[in-house]
Scaffold this active site. Structure first.
Site, PDB file in Angstrom:
ATOM      1  N   ASP A 834       1.921  -5.484  -7.182  1.00 50.08           N
ATOM      2  CA  ASP A 834       0.759  -6.249  -6.713  1.00 50.08           C
ATOM      3  C   ASP A 834      -0.503  -5.406  -6.739  1.00 50.08           C
ATOM      4  OD1 ASP A 834       1.762  -8.848  -5.987  1.00 50.08           O
ATOM      5  OD2 ASP A 834       2.849  -7.864  -4.379  1.00 50.08           O
ATOM      6  N   LYS A 910      -9.836  -9.630   8.541  1.00 50.10           N
ATOM      7  CA  LYS A 910      -9.121  -9.591   7.250  1.00 50.10           C
ATOM      8  C   LYS A 910      -9.532 -10.728   6.320  1.00 50.10           C
ATOM      9  CE  LYS A 910      -4.613  -9.714   5.000  1.00 50.10           C
ATOM     10  NZ  LYS A 910      -3.142  -9.784   5.145  1.00 50.10           N
ATOM     11  N   ASP A1055      -2.663 -11.649  -9.936  1.00 50.24           N
ATOM     12  CA  ASP A1055      -2.740 -10.182  -9.864  1.00 50.24           C
ATOM     13  C   ASP A1055      -1.418  -9.578  -9.404  1.00 50.24           C
ATOM     14  OD1 ASP A1055      -2.840 -11.128  -7.301  1.00 50.24           O
ATOM     15  OD2 ASP A1055      -4.415  -9.780  -6.613  1.00 50.24           O
TER      16      ASP A1055
END
Length: 1138
Positions: A834, A910, A1055
């Site tokens: 990742d 976040k 991704d």
């Protein structure tokens, strides 16, 4: 030298040719501007330049409307050809051909007309009485009359088909009995036709293959003989010189891919599967073509009550209600003279039983899928597409065209790509497909299709057919007094849909037209489940390799039906994204790397992970048990709708009238009930999707699967199969594994263990060495999970990704059975790598932000950095500074300390940091943080004040670490605003040559002009994230291309890159090298130059006042100073992708 010329002089020499061409236009405009400077200074005219821009936009919109009108005319012409052919109405076909030749509205249809007329003449030639009939003479005279309309500028295909028709007319003339008067007339007419073709045939290319697939060997010989009679010599056809694999403009980026990998460096064919021989593929292909020829496929319902029930099935209920006969009766009642022409054609030309069967399966499919709401547009496609397909099949049969045999011959050659490593090493899918088609004298982009109807025609036709379905599909409802009422099963409703935004916690409501299935009917089907669920064949994985996408994004993935390579956005229907992309492609080679990457991703073979599916089915079977809810919630399994308790009026208030209930109590009850119904419906929708996945996985057990891909307008790729694919949640991913196995090799077992630990999410900040130590410690728990997933310690259930963790446990347990020979274990489990906040990785690389690059792991470090924790620490530092200062934020900071005494938690900021790449606004950030604070029991009013404070500090902290990156994001917004001010949509070309057009436009009337104008706020907000997404897609495609070039299996979910355990090291090396290669290009400078040359064309510069030209040129000039990050350091970063 004016401003644009000065700016252009500073552009690096490495700008690709397609941008340099645009730059030439800019240079031309510079000459104009310079010439103006030499003239005596004049007072600048006050020109309403926006009015002139509107005129340009009006012209552009008219041009698009003309293209759309032409497309509709083409579709109507083809529909007429089908109709006249199937009705054997040759005279109407002759008139249509003549009209097309004279009007020249649809020149592409003329060769088809000539071909059909030739086939009709061949039919006549088979019977003497037909040759002698007055009808055939009348047809000949009509054709001779239209011959005068053939001009010198017709297409080569038109001439070839006219020559073929002339050959059949010659036979008819020669075989007809002599009769002095009529024969002389026939001879004179034929001579004039022949004379005309003699003049036109001189430059005809007889080797053209556009229509060759429809011709048999006799037809081809007839054309050759006729041409030889018409001219005494042949014109040699120049051979096209084979060019480079990819455009030379991209040499810096994909130069190594222009040549093939050396044999000793090539691992093996990543698309070849053990046990899949040519004969098996050919058998599967025949079955696949049968599947493509139908619209629906029935899949056995193997979950829940359907697998266990003893009562009637949903199918048996529908049979009892006689829907099939009712639909037939409804169609019979339609007056063919008083309905839509296409409906009339279907009623007249298609066998009634076939038409009824198509419509019957459409409604059964809608009912069997378990959802009470279906998109109206989707339902229209479901109704019409199989009907159009049947009309096309009938037309092909009339032409004598056996499409199945054509594709079987092509596939016989193409499948060697998946069987021979020599072929896969030397060619891309696209190149080998072209060779396979060439062997069969077939154009690589050939596709026979009826054509999609425009939205207006589709609505008109559907209104007729759907009305029949609504009136025919009735079911019995019993009232309290025992009376039976036959009620409609379907209706249309406008539904308010809550749309979530990635940028904020706000939701917006939008109305959507849906097909609604009666709730009482759905309750019946709950008690009497369907034995089979009916799926559209377009929405399923393929059991054979998909047809590849080729130049300009045409071709695949189905063999007999076309699909769009770019997903259209229904909310912006006025922008036809596929057309916009193709109009901007300047050469056949442009965009080829993009299409090749899609082909590679879609050709990766998969199989169902059967042990995981069995465990999943067991757990999913508990979804009807309320006691299992805590377990199922932890494992991401939705509860069945009948487990929800919906408040009932009588149970709540007793047997009283509504007006007797206290208003406030009733409001509370109504709100509680609405929330319960909403939760039940949402869960039911999720449950149905889970059911589809499980049922389809069961259906495809033991089969090799392929997931063809297409992309959105930015180049981000997605599998076409919505229900079953590796792109999705934890459950979706756990039930699939690579079909190809690879021995673990020397490091593969370590990668399997590391993958298992990574999935748990418990060691995100730990080093690889520490994770490996933890993996060894966890071996007993891993083995217990694999052997007793539901009755053991259940360690896997505590993971962030429990199902994938279990799959890894099972793979590790199987590998350990090999003991000391674990390196030879044939592993099929994909191992993931990742990106670390990948959007910010691209931003940091664009801005060369060293500090930001460290936080997103672009540089080497002992342990992985966490950008969210870093930003949280920076926010905390700013809070402490405010507490100690006398600034305006001191009071808020102190009050926040009382409510939140600990350091600012990572989770609070976040989402805001994560969505920075999506262009989150201050307003959106405040909502995100406010939601987190409220979850920590901070009161709403205080939470709003604190959220505004923390949002400002979060953005400031991001700017500290990503100084140049955030400045670039602001510049991206500025240039998007500049493009919108010029009333143009934002567009660009990705580094791999894919044209991107933002579709956010609407049709408006401005100053009495109908124009398609951009939606400024949407264009501006969306450009930064869309531009970065086009870069992350480019990086993924470069990795895919290079992995395939070396024979490495590769799959991706944006991704997140996947490969076999034994090739992770090599994929990691490729992934890093391609990121460095991508960001070694002058991407920002290219973007600046592109905006100048695209939006400040010579024409626009003539319209704008000089001061405005300078202003926009200044806007489009990048002034952001890059940081000092050494992009080469990415190659040594362990945690860049990990």
């Amino acid at each position: 030298m004016n401003r644009i010329a000065r700016i252009s002089a500073r552009i690096p020499a490495r700008i690709p040719a397609h941008l340099r061409q645009a730059s030439t236009a800019s240079t031309a405009s510079t000459v104009i501007s310079t010439a103006k400077e030499k003239e005596p200074p004049l007072k600048e005219k006050k020109v309403d330049w926006k009015t002139d821009l509107l005129k340009i936009l009006e012209t552009e919109h008219k041009q698009k409307k003309r293209k759309l009108w032409k497309m509709r005319v083409d579709q109507q012409a083809m529909a007429d050809i089908f109709r006249f052919t199937l009705k054997d109405d040759v005279q109407s076909l002759v008139r249509l051909t003549e009209n097309q030749l004279r009007s020249r509205h649809s020149p592409e249809t003329v060769p088809v007309c000539f071909l059909v007329l030739h086939k009709k003449m061949e039919k006549i030639l088979k019977k003497v009485e037909a040759i002698e009939s007055p009808d055939s003479l009348s047809i000949f005279i009509g054709i001779a009359d239209l011959w005068r309309s053939i001009k010198r500028n017709e297409t080569n295909t038109t001439y070839l088909m006219a020559i073929l028709l002339l050959s059949s007319l010659r036979k008819w003339k020669d075989q007809r009995s002599y009769e002095e008067r009529s024969s002389k007339t026939i001879a004179d007419l034929f001579d004039s036709m022949e004379q005309k073709m003699r003049q036109l045939a001189k430059g005809v290319n007889v080797e053209e293959r556009e229509m060759e697939v429809f011709l048999n060997s006799d037809d081809q010989k007839a054309i050759q003989n006729e041409v030889e009679m018409l001219r005494s010599f042949s014109v040699p056809v120049p051979r096209k010189k084979e060019g480079a694999r990819y455009s030379e403009e991209l040499e810096d980026l994909i130069g190594p891919l222009q040549t093939n990998c050396h044999q000793e460096e090539y691992r093996n064919n990543p698309f070849q599967v053990d046990g899949m021989e040519k004969g098996k593929y050919k058998t599967l292909f025949e079955e696949h073509l049968k599947t493509e020829s139908t619209m629906w496929i029935q899949v056995k319902n193997t979950v829940g009550e359907a697998a266990e029930k003893n009562g009637k099935s949903g199918e048996e209920l529908i049979t009892e209600w006689d829907w099939r006969k009712r639909i037939s009766d409804g169609l019979r009642k339609l007056d063919q003279n008083d309905t839509h022409p296409l409906v009339s054609t279907c009623l007249e030309l298609l066998p009634r039983e076939k038409l009824v069967e198509i419509l019957y399966f459409t409604v059964v499919a809608a009912c069997s899928q378990g959802q009470n709401l279906i998109g109206a547009t989707q339902f229209q496609y479901d109704v019409l597409d199989p009907i159009l397909k049947e009309l096309g099949n009938a037309f092909k049969k009339e032409l004598g065209f056996n499409e199945t045999e054509v594709w079987k011959r092509v596939f016989d050659s193409y499948i060697n790509y998946f069987l021979d490593s020599g072929v896969s090493r030397q060619d891309t899918h696209r190149e080998w497909w072209s060779k396979a088609c060439k062997q069969q004298n077939l154009a690589p982009n050939f596709q026979f299709q009826m054509g999609n109807l425009d939205a207006e025609t589709r609505n008109e036709v559907c209104n007729v057919i759907v009305d029949v379905l609504f009136n025919s599909c009735l079911f019995p409802v019993e009232s309290k007094d025992g009376k039976i009422t036959w009620t409609r099963a379907f209706s249309y409703r406008s539904i308010s849909i809550e749309e979530e935004s990635k940028l904020s916690t706000d939701c917006r409501l939008s109305l959507s037209r849906m097909l609604s299935i009666n709730s009482k009917l759905m309750a019946m089907f709950d008690k009497n489940p369907f034995d089979f669920i009916v799926f559209s064949t377009f929405n399923l994985p393929m059991t054979v390799p998909p047809r590849p996408w080729i130049d300009r994004g045409t071709g695949g993935p189905l063999y007999t039906a076309g699909q769009d390579i770019i997903r259209n956005m229904f909310e912006f229907k006025s922008v036809r994204l596929n057309d916009e992309m193709r109009q901007r492609i300047q050469s056949p080679a442009q965009g080829r790397p993009v299409f090749d990457a899609l082909n590679q991703l879609g050709s990766t073979p998969w199989v169902i992970n059967e042990p995981m599916l069995d465990t999943l089915k067991t757990v999913f079977g508990q979804s009807g048990c309320k006691e299992s809810e805590p377990l199922l919630e932890k494992l991401g399994i939705p509860m069945r709708h009948d487990t929800f308790d919906v408040p009932d009026f009588v149970r709540e208030f007793g047997n009283v009238k509504k007006e007797d209930v206290d208003v406030e109590k009733f409001r509370r009850y109504a709100k509680k009930k609405a929330e319960a119904v909403k939760m039940r419906n949402e869960s039911n929708s999720l449950w149905c999707w889970m059911q589809y996945r499980v049922v389809l996985a069961d259906h495809f057990r033991g089969q090799t699967l392929f997931f063809p891909h297409n992309m959105d307008f930015r180049g981000r790729v997605y599998p076409l199969s919505p229900y079953l694919s590796h792109m999705g949640d934890d459950v979706n991913r756990c039930i699939l594994k690579f079909a190809k196995s690879q021995p673990l090799g020397s490091h593969g077992f370590d990668w399997l263990k590391l993958h298992c630990v990574n999935l748990t999410g418990t060691m995100k900040r730990a080093s690889v060495a520490d994770r490996m130590v933890e993996a060894e410690r966890l071996i007993p728990s891993i083995l217990d999970s694999a052997r007793n997933p539901l009755n053991g310690e259940k360690w896997w259930m505590s993971s962030d990704e429990p199902w994938q963790t279990l799959a890894a446990c099972v793979e590790i347990e199987n590998a350990m059975k090999y003991g000391s020979d674990v390196a030879s274990f044939p592993s099929q489990l994909p191992v993931h790598q990742d990106g670390s906040c990948n959007g910010l990785q691209h931003y940091a690389a664009l801005g060369r932000d060293n500090e930001g690059g460290v936080q997103v792991n672009l540089t080497q470090c002992e342990t992985p950095n966490d950008v969210y924790s870093d930003v949280a620490q920076r926010v905390e530092q700013k809070r402490k500074q405010d507490e100690e200062s006398n600034g305006e934020d001191r009071d808020v900071a102190l009050k926040l300390r009382e409510a939140l005494p600990q350091n600012v938690p990572r989770k609070v900021i976040k989402q805001t940091v994560m969505t920075t790449v999506y262009g989150v606004t201050m307003y959106g950030a405040v909502l995100q943080i406010k939601r987190q604070l409220k979850a920590m029991d901070i009161p709403g009013e205080d939470a709003a004040i604190f959220a505004r404070y923390l949002a400002r500090k979060t953005f400031a902290s991001l700017n500290d670490a990503f100084t140049s990156s955030m400045a670039l994001k602001d510049w991206f917004r500025l240039i998007a605003k500049g493009a919108s001010d010029l009333m143009k949509t934002v567009e660009w070309v990705t580094p791999l040559g894919l044209p991107v057009v933002q579709p956010y436009c609407r049709l408006l009337e401005r100053k009495s002009k109908l124009v398609l104008v951009p939606i400024p706020m949407k264009q501006v907000d969306a450009f930064p994230p869309n531009f970065v997404h086009s870069l992350d897609s480019t990086h993924m495609m470069l990795t895919s291309l290079n992995c395939a070039n070396r024979g490495i299996t590769f799959a991706a979910v944006h991704d997140c890159f996947w490969t076999h355990a034994n090739s992770v090291d090599e994929m990691n090396q490729i992934c890093r090298q391609q990121f460095v290669s991508l960001h070694s290009q002058p991407i920002v400078e290219q973007c600046s130059e592109w905006f100048k040359t695209t939006y400040l064309t010579p024409r626009i510069q003539k319209i704008l006042p000089p001061s405005e030209v300078d202003r926009f040129a200044d806007i489009f000039t990048v002034k952001v100073k890059q940081g000092e990050l050494d992009i080469e350091k990415v190659k040594d970063s362990v945690y860049f992708f990990s």
